[in-house]
Design an enzyme around this catalytic site. Structure first.
Site, PDB file in Angstrom:
ATOM      1  N   CYS A  56       0.832  -1.212   0.000  1.00 43.05           N
ATOM      2  CA  CYS A  56       0.000   0.000   0.000  1.00 43.05           C
ATOM      3  C   CYS A  56       0.868   1.265   0.000  1.00 43.05           C
ATOM      4  O   CYS A  56       1.516   1.577   0.994  1.00 43.05           O
ATOM      5  CB  CYS A  56      -0.909  -0.041   1.230  1.00 43.05           C
ATOM      6  SG  CYS A  56      -1.812   1.475   1.564  1.00 43.05           S
ATOM      7  N   CYS A  77      -0.091   3.902   2.612  1.00 38.30           N
ATOM      8  CA  CYS A  77       0.325   3.427   3.941  1.00 38.30           C
ATOM      9  C   CYS A  77       1.789   3.800   4.198  1.00 38.30           C
ATOM     10  O   CYS A  77       2.153   4.223   5.299  1.00 38.30           O
ATOM     11  CB  CYS A  77       0.151   1.917   4.053  1.00 38.30           C
ATOM     12  SG  CYS A  77      -1.554   1.355   3.875  1.00 38.30           S
TER      13      CYS A  77
END
Length: 106
Positions: free
Chosen positions: A31, A34
């Site tokens: 991600c 993230c």
């Protein structure tokens, strides 16, 4: 304090029974957003001893991911006294994370 890894096995002790607010970061290795939020959470963990910051890898902890209904990541969740009090999905700047925690003085 440094960021801690939250798993099914330590969730009760580290989150539910915590004597301070806990900021949970639901994340995954793949991600991109993230990865953008991670350094911000590291800073907050180092600068705010009265807040615990924990990371939950959604690929490794499917039960916790499902329990929190984490459909999109990053998902930041604030838990106080064992209850969810605030949450937001997506990469947000440090000031917004501090606001999420109720630390509006920053």
């Amino acid at each position: 304090m440094s960021v801690i890894t939250i798993t099914k096995s330590n969730f009760e002790a580290e989150v539910v029974q915590s004597d301070r607010p806990v900021l949970l970061d639901f994340w995954a290795q793949w991600c991109g957003p993230c990865a953008a939020v991670a350094p911000i959470l590291d800073e907050i963990a180092q600068e705010n001893a009265h807040v615990k910051v924990g990371k939950i890898n959604v690929d490794e902890e499917p039960e916790l991911t499902a329990a929190f209904g984490a459909m999109s990541i990053p998902l930041l969740v604030v838990v106080k006294d064992g209850a969810v009090v605030n949450q937001v999905t997506g990469a947000i700047p440090k000031v917004a994370v501090l606001r999420l925690l109720g630390l509006n003085d920053y």
